[in-house]
Write a protein that holds these residues in place. Sequence first.
Motif, PDB file in Angstrom:
ATOM      1  N   LYS B  33       0.799  -1.224  -0.026  1.00 13.59           N
ATOM      2  CA  LYS B  33      -0.082  -0.030  -0.057  1.00 13.59           C
ATOM      3  C   LYS B  33       0.796   1.353   0.053  1.00 13.59           C
ATOM      4  CE  LYS B  33      -1.830  -1.133   3.855  1.00 13.59           C
ATOM      5  NZ  LYS B  33      -1.658  -2.748   3.920  1.00 13.59           N
ATOM      6  N   THR B  34       1.892   1.370   0.838  1.00 12.77           N
ATOM      7  CA  THR B  34       2.624   2.434   0.958  1.00 12.77           C
ATOM      8  C   THR B  34       3.459   2.631  -0.292  1.00 12.77           C
ATOM      9  OG1 THR B  34       2.974   1.821   3.310  1.00 12.77           O
ATOM     10  CG2 THR B  34       4.309   3.709   2.486  1.00 12.77           C
ATOM     11  N   ASP B 341       6.907  -6.661 -10.978  1.00 13.66           N
ATOM     12  CA  ASP B 341       8.200  -6.605 -11.379  1.00 13.66           C
ATOM     13  C   ASP B 341       9.020  -7.794 -10.936  1.00 13.66           C
ATOM     14  OD1 ASP B 341       8.063  -5.357  -8.790  1.00 13.66           O
ATOM     15  OD2 ASP B 341       9.901  -4.291  -8.941  1.00 13.66           O
TER      16      ASP B 341
END
Lengths: 341, 462
Positions: B33-34, B341
């Motif tokens: 989230k951050t 990624d």
Amino acid sequence: MTDPKPPRRFEVPTESAKTAPQPIPSLATAQHFPLESVGARVEETPESDTRAERAVDDALSPPRKRRWGLMTLLSASLVIGGIQCGVQVYEAVIQNDPFSGLWAALGVFGAGLLARSGGKELLRLKRLRRHAKVRKRLENTPLDQPLLADTARHMRVSRDDPHWRSYQNAVNAHHDGDDIRTLFSHHLLGPRDRAASQLITRMSSETAAMVAISPITLLDMGLVAWRNMRMIDRLADIYGLELGYASRLRLYRHVLANLAFAGASEIAVDMGSELLGMNLAEKLSSRAAQGLGSGLMTARLGLRAQRLLRPLPFTRQEQPTLGHVRKALWQQLKRTDERRG
Amino acid sequence: MAWTLPRHIRDVAERGLDRQVRLAVTGLSRAGKTAFLTSLINQLRHAGLDAQLHLIKASREGRLLGAKRELQPDLSLARFPYDEALSSLGETPPRWPTPTRGMSELRLSIRYKSERPSKRLLGETSTLTLDLIDYPGEWLLDLPMLRQSFLDWSQTMNALLTPSRRTHMAEWLEAQSDLSPDQPADEQQLADLSAHYTEGLHRVRNNGGYFIQPGRFLLPGELAGAPVLQFFPLLSCADWSDEALEALPPESLYKTLKARFDHYLKTVITPFYRQHFQRFDRQVVLVDVLTALNSGPEAFDELRTTMEALMQSFSYGRAGLINRLFAPRIDKLAIAATKADHVTPDQHAALVELLTQLMNEPLNDLRFGDIESKAFALASIAATEARRLEEHDAQALSGTTLEGEHVLMFPGEVPSKLPDAAFWARQGFQFTGFRPRPHTEGPLPHLRMDALLDWLLGDKWQ
Ligand SMILES: Nc1nc2c(ncn2[C@@H]2O[C@H](COP(=O)(O)OP(=O)(O)O)[C@@H](O)[C@H]2O)c(=O)[nH]1
């Protein structure tokens, strides 16, 4: 997932970690399209086709059969004629007969010209065939970058074209088929679509105005046909295609025939339905109404040609409609009508 | 309740003009989230300049002009620590931002040119106010508790004690074994036992468990140490009949725990839904599928059941619990597999497919409730670069691991279906933590953030 590839590590090439493995230039094959594919295909022809529109389809599709016999006949006679003239020049020089020599030289020149335009025509036909193939491939296989690079080449977009460069700048290895369709449409086709739409609007409103002020009906039939041809020619040019004589001839014949014989009634029908979409409170003179009819006809042909010439089919949102053209037409006609009083 | 009224009215007015959106971001802890919010704010602040947002229509058309931070409307909420996050990414070596705990908020005002001529006439540019709210997904796991009594809840928690959970919870199990519902409650004893219980929950969480109840125990925020967070399931209730339990005096252990449980529902869960959740317009749910895939079948299965419980908060169907209790108004919900990624680009489609399968049932519910939803695979901050290895005819990732080693690797294939026993037997997936790439200025590298933003907010800057 029959046999998942196992994880593996590779040697990091020392020093040149940046140079050895290339950044991925293109997407790998087979892409899944996400849940709701955004780019819904446009169904063929929402409105019923007019005959003239079918003529456009016909002229812009490659000839179905190759006429080998005719082609051999023509090229053989060209070659023989050329050789014969060449021999005659030689003989004339020997016999010191300047006039027959000059005539023969002219013959050689003529044969050369004919051969050249014949060759060009063949090339254009080939491109038209390729165009059909490209369109089919784009429709049937999932999009990937090599395919679109191929399409751009087919459209004669050079590597230095700013549109191509901005497209290249935008695409990335992780983009899927839908993404690159969007980006290609935006960067490469967008400007061309806009140019095409402008052309169609301009040509059709000009045609409408011309018919509205021209005094002789027969004259404007010819006029309309000629202008339609020019428009389709230029549309083809916008999308990087060139029409050959054969296509042109077919188009010309069809458009003319349709305009002259079936045209009148179709225009009337067309006009009836199209007029409903306009402000009926304002009346037009009958000449202006005829002009409006021919203008709409031109616009329909133009839109049809555009749809065939564009390598990627339009999505529903992108599809230009008659509505845009109609407004411009209406304004143009009111102006001419007022000027005539 | 009275003081929220004007705010609601103002919301309605601004929403009517379509100029304000409250976008909430959630996910279990460590879901990303951050990182997601840091990247989102960063991308929007670079919009119109050098951001790589080609998949946003408005950005492609040059209509997205830029964004700036505004003072946040709700002064009682923490501010999302954007500057801190960005500066930790700029350190050498770069560090991932410190995770936020609890709820935080940040307001951006985004300038754009409208597509509609009528709107453009009104003013050269329009402004969209975007409120970003970050809150722990664990809080949503509490929703089912609203339907339960303390007794029901104790039984549910008992059923949840798998052998591996029992080992993590051993201390608490041991300490509470001789408790009886009718003994008088001792404040200190309750505090100690709750501390054991909370520690146990932390251990479960750190060992790949996802389903944690009560959610506020892990991230208590300002409630740390308050008696409202000092309760635990009473396992010995099972031996007692309902009537006998009801007849117990108020000072008894059972009644005390029950009172705290009820208090928790009333003062912690309900206010969250009333004051915050009800006012969200759009929602992003982040799921860390890859870490679960890496941890093994048990973690993966638990992630699935946990997500199912979490998604109950969005199941607006007529029978949905959430609808009976509150009046939520979220109309678009994006579900995103983060950290994409970590796999090569050719695996992204499989990752989306796997996520869709994982969320199959909840997604069906959503459709029932008229919420638009879509699955994505994205990387908020891409830490690796994809490379093509010609000699192996394969794609690979190049990046720096958390330990600082530069590697070039293929992490394995992501199954596009829910993995079966055969997959686990081969354990075909290897997840390595990567360090973010050095970043000084310019937009953060990302994968498909733009696709998500376009889908989520595209209609707002038309
Ligand atoms: N490679 C990569 N790792 C990520 C990404 N997002 C999050 N992470 C990793 O996940 C960890 C937890 O992310 P964080 O945003 O703190 O999670 P939160 O607890 O939900 O706020 C980070 O420390 C990173 O190691 C991403 O986009 N790419």
